[in-house]
Design a protein around this motif. Structure first.
Motif, mmCIF file in Angstrom:
data_model
loop_
_atom_site.group_PDB
_atom_site.id
_atom_site.type_symbol
_atom_site.label_atom_id
_atom_site.label_comp_id
_atom_site.label_asym_id
_atom_site.label_seq_id
_atom_site.Cartn_x
_atom_site.Cartn_y
_atom_site.Cartn_z
ATOM 1 N N ALA A 271 -9.747 -3.831 15.189
ATOM 2 C CA ALA A 271 -9.912 -2.722 16.132
ATOM 3 C C ALA A 271 -8.591 -1.992 16.325
ATOM 4 O O ALA A 271 -7.551 -2.608 16.556
ATOM 5 C CB ALA A 271 -10.421 -3.245 17.472
ATOM 6 N N VAL A 272 -8.651 -0.667 16.247
ATOM 7 C CA VAL A 272 -7.478 0.161 16.529
ATOM 8 C C VAL A 272 -7.686 1.027 17.763
ATOM 9 O O VAL A 272 -6.802 1.789 18.145
ATOM 10 C CB VAL A 272 -7.110 1.039 15.312
ATOM 11 C CG1 VAL A 272 -6.607 0.180 14.168
ATOM 12 C CG2 VAL A 272 -8.288 1.899 14.867
ATOM 13 N N LEU A 273 -8.882 0.929 18.376
ATOM 14 C CA LEU A 273 -9.160 1.581 19.656
ATOM 15 C C LEU A 273 -9.717 0.541 20.614
ATOM 16 O O LEU A 273 -10.490 -0.340 20.205
ATOM 17 C CB LEU A 273 -10.194 2.702 19.490
ATOM 18 C CG LEU A 273 -9.818 3.931 18.673
ATOM 19 C CD1 LEU A 273 -11.023 4.856 18.548
ATOM 20 C CD2 LEU A 273 -8.638 4.672 19.280
ATOM 21 N N ASP A 274 -9.356 0.635 21.883
ATOM 22 C CA ASP A 274 -9.971 -0.243 22.863
ATOM 23 C C ASP A 274 -11.378 0.255 23.185
ATOM 24 O O ASP A 274 -11.744 1.396 22.879
ATOM 25 C CB ASP A 274 -9.121 -0.337 24.135
ATOM 26 C CG ASP A 274 -8.955 1.005 24.826
ATOM 27 O OD1 ASP A 274 -9.942 1.515 25.391
ATOM 28 O OD2 ASP A 274 -7.841 1.562 24.786
ATOM 29 N N ASP A 275 -12.189 -0.593 23.789
ATOM 30 C CA ASP A 275 -13.590 -0.263 24.039
ATOM 31 C C ASP A 275 -13.747 0.985 24.897
ATOM 32 O O ASP A 275 -14.605 1.837 24.635
ATOM 33 C CB ASP A 275 -14.296 -1.440 24.728
ATOM 34 C CG ASP A 275 -14.612 -2.563 23.755
ATOM 35 O OD1 ASP A 275 -14.378 -2.382 22.541
ATOM 36 O OD2 ASP A 275 -15.098 -3.616 24.213
ATOM 37 N N ALA A 276 -12.920 1.120 25.929
ATOM 38 C CA ALA A 276 -13.069 2.259 26.845
ATOM 39 C C ALA A 276 -12.809 3.574 26.118
ATOM 40 O O ALA A 276 -13.548 4.549 26.300
ATOM 41 C CB ALA A 276 -12.117 2.109 28.026
ATOM 42 N N THR A 277 -11.773 3.610 25.293
ATOM 43 C CA THR A 277 -11.461 4.827 24.541
ATOM 44 C C THR A 277 -12.565 5.142 23.550
ATOM 45 O O THR A 277 -13.008 6.291 23.420
ATOM 46 C CB THR A 277 -10.121 4.674 23.806
ATOM 47 O OG1 THR A 277 -9.091 4.382 24.757
ATOM 48 C CG2 THR A 277 -9.760 5.945 23.052
ATOM 49 N N PHE A 278 -13.031 4.126 22.840
ATOM 50 C CA PHE A 278 -14.095 4.320 21.857
ATOM 51 C C PHE A 278 -15.368 4.845 22.515
ATOM 52 O O PHE A 278 -15.966 5.822 22.061
ATOM 53 C CB PHE A 278 -14.371 3.003 21.135
ATOM 54 C CG PHE A 278 -15.586 3.036 20.248
ATOM 55 C CD1 PHE A 278 -15.652 3.888 19.162
ATOM 56 C CD2 PHE A 278 -16.666 2.205 20.513
ATOM 57 C CE1 PHE A 278 -16.774 3.924 18.337
ATOM 58 C CE2 PHE A 278 -17.790 2.227 19.701
ATOM 59 C CZ PHE A 278 -17.847 3.084 18.611
ATOM 60 N N LEU A 279 -15.788 4.239 23.589
ATOM 61 C CA LEU A 279 -17.035 4.634 24.241
ATOM 62 C C LEU A 279 -16.931 6.016 24.881
ATOM 63 O O LEU A 279 -17.929 6.731 24.974
ATOM 64 C CB LEU A 279 -17.432 3.581 25.275
ATOM 65 C CG LEU A 279 -17.833 2.224 24.688
ATOM 66 C CD1 LEU A 279 -18.041 1.199 25.792
ATOM 67 C CD2 LEU A 279 -19.086 2.349 23.830
ATOM 68 N N ARG A 280 -15.732 6.397 25.291
ATOM 69 C CA ARG A 280 -15.541 7.719 25.874
ATOM 70 C C ARG A 280 -15.823 8.823 24.847
ATOM 71 O O ARG A 280 -16.309 9.890 25.186
ATOM 72 C CB ARG A 280 -14.110 7.839 26.405
ATOM 73 C CG ARG A 280 -13.877 9.027 27.312
ATOM 74 C CD ARG A 280 -12.592 8.885 28.102
ATOM 75 N NE ARG A 280 -11.413 8.787 27.255
ATOM 76 C CZ ARG A 280 -10.621 7.731 27.196
ATOM 77 N NH1 ARG A 280 -10.863 6.652 27.931
ATOM 78 N NH2 ARG A 280 -9.563 7.722 26.404
ATOM 79 N N GLY A 281 -15.553 8.548 23.594
ATOM 80 C CA GLY A 281 -15.793 9.544 22.561
ATOM 81 C C GLY A 281 -17.093 9.374 21.808
ATOM 82 O O GLY A 281 -17.390 10.129 20.884
ATOM 83 N N ARG A 282 -17.904 8.423 22.233
ATOM 84 C CA ARG A 282 -19.122 8.089 21.481
ATOM 85 C C ARG A 282 -20.297 8.946 21.955
ATOM 86 O O ARG A 282 -21.263 8.460 22.573
ATOM 87 C CB ARG A 282 -19.429 6.598 21.607
ATOM 88 C CG ARG A 282 -20.447 6.091 20.595
ATOM 89 C CD ARG A 282 -20.389 4.574 20.521
ATOM 90 N NE ARG A 282 -21.489 3.990 19.789
ATOM 91 C CZ ARG A 282 -21.607 3.970 18.461
ATOM 92 N NH1 ARG A 282 -20.683 4.571 17.724
ATOM 93 N NH2 ARG A 282 -22.628 3.387 17.874
ATOM 94 N N ALA A 283 -20.242 10.232 21.635
ATOM 95 C CA ALA A 283 -21.329 11.138 22.003
ATOM 96 C C ALA A 283 -22.584 10.860 21.190
ATOM 97 O O ALA A 283 -23.693 11.190 21.612
ATOM 98 C CB ALA A 283 -20.882 12.581 21.796
#
Length: 334
Positions: A271-283
């Motif tokens: 993983a190179v992104l944390d879950d919060a960052t990933f989910l924030r961009g997961r449109a």
């Protein structure tokens, strides 16, 4: 999650990074002094002045300044690569492939409007349509080859341009098509023997062996599997590994050459992104993860970009050495 390498940047640089919007590809210059980011959302390129110094405690990265470049010939800037230290090429997904020269002055926190050196449309039988990623290779006699992913016509085209003719193309032809569905990233091995292409629709990376007979009907020699929506990709300097950014997960995938690139390959992933960052961009299931990826010219630093995390740096050795056998993130939910 993999530990990042922190970087120092002025307030002006941080503001420029924060305002660049949606990003796609990024690329280090040949002399390793610049890092170019494709600003898809704001239709411009952000050129960062970058310094990488190595010490006993690891790399120290400083970004002292930047220049933001715009042009009437820049649209949805998706792909970017350098021809040389002062010349770069962009692929506009809503337009053409365009060659630009950098302004003569050093980056100093300004915005500049620039004009193209050449707009590349392709040939009569090889028109550019929805160009995405682009990569440059150098031929003999002052010629350069531009390999371009035409996203929505599902073909990679080759355009040979002459420096002596102001980058006018002297040859345009379809290069790869078999097995591709929305080619979204392209990379050449350093030994010149392999081409890797991210195939968004088939959710894998196709590997083609370079040969004189290479053409649209050529079948891939190898397939890199288990990437959700692969995007940016690069060979390591020794061509023993391929790194792939996965736009549909927080992962970066590492594929090992083993005895060769033929056949099927499964990744080791981290993983190179944390879950919060990933989910924030997961449109949607195809977004949220890393998109642009490059390895610096010393083969030690990996740079990654996406809209929610504009710029991150990692140690290449930590990626190769610490990646796990399979992604651990649940990708069944949007």
């Amino acid at each position: 999650m993999l530990r990042q390498i922190d970087f120092e940047a002025s307030d002006a640089v941080q503001t420029a990074l924060a305002s660049v919007g949606r990003t796609e590809d990024l690329r280090f210059s040949p002399d390793n002094r610049l890092l170019a980011i494709a600003g898809y959302g704001r239709r411009r390129c952000l050129i960062l002045r970058i310094e990488i110094k190595r010490g006993p405690d690891g790399a120290r990265i400083t970004i002292p300044n930047f220049i933001e470049l715009a042009s009437e010939s820049m649209g949805e800037v998706h792909g970017i690569d350098f021809i040389d230290d002062r010349t770069f090429v962009v692929a506009n997904r809503d337009g053409l492939v365009v060659v630009f020269g950098l302004p003569p002055e050093e980056p100093a926190g300004q915005s500049r409007e620039i004009v193209p050196l050449r707009r590349i449309k392709g040939g009569r039988r090889c028109k550019l349509r929805s160009p995405g990623s682009v990569t440059v290779s150098h031929d003999s006699w002052g010629r350069v080859s531009l390999l371009v992913c035409n996203n929505y016509t599902h073909v990679v085209t080759r355009h040979v341009a002459s420096r002596w003719l102001g980058y006018r193309t002297i040859r345009n032809r379809p290069l790869l098509k078999h097995g591709l569905d929305i080619p979204d990233g392209v990379a050449l091995s350093h030994d010149g023997e392999w081409i890797a292409v991210s195939s968004h629709g088939t959710r894998d990376v196709k590997i083609y062996r370079m040969s004189a007979s290479l053409g649209p009907d050529t079948e891939p020699a190898g397939v890199l599997q288990h990437a959700n929506y692969p995007h940016g990709l690069r060979f390591t300097a020794d061509d023993q590994h391929i790194l792939v950014a996965d736009a549909g997960s927080p992962m970066l995938h590492v594929y090992d050459r083993g005895t060769g690139w033929d056949g099927y390959h499964a990744p080791r992933s981290i993983a190179v992104l944390d879950d919060a960052t990933f989910l924030r961009g997961r449109a949607n299931p195809e977004e949220g993860g890393p998109k642009g990826l490059d390895i610096d010219r010393s083969n030690s630093i990996v740079a990654v970009t996406c809209e929610e995390k504009i710029l991150s740096f990692f140690s290449l050795q930590s990626i190769i050495g610490r990646s796990t056998s399979q992604p651990q993130y649940d990708l069944t939910r949007p």
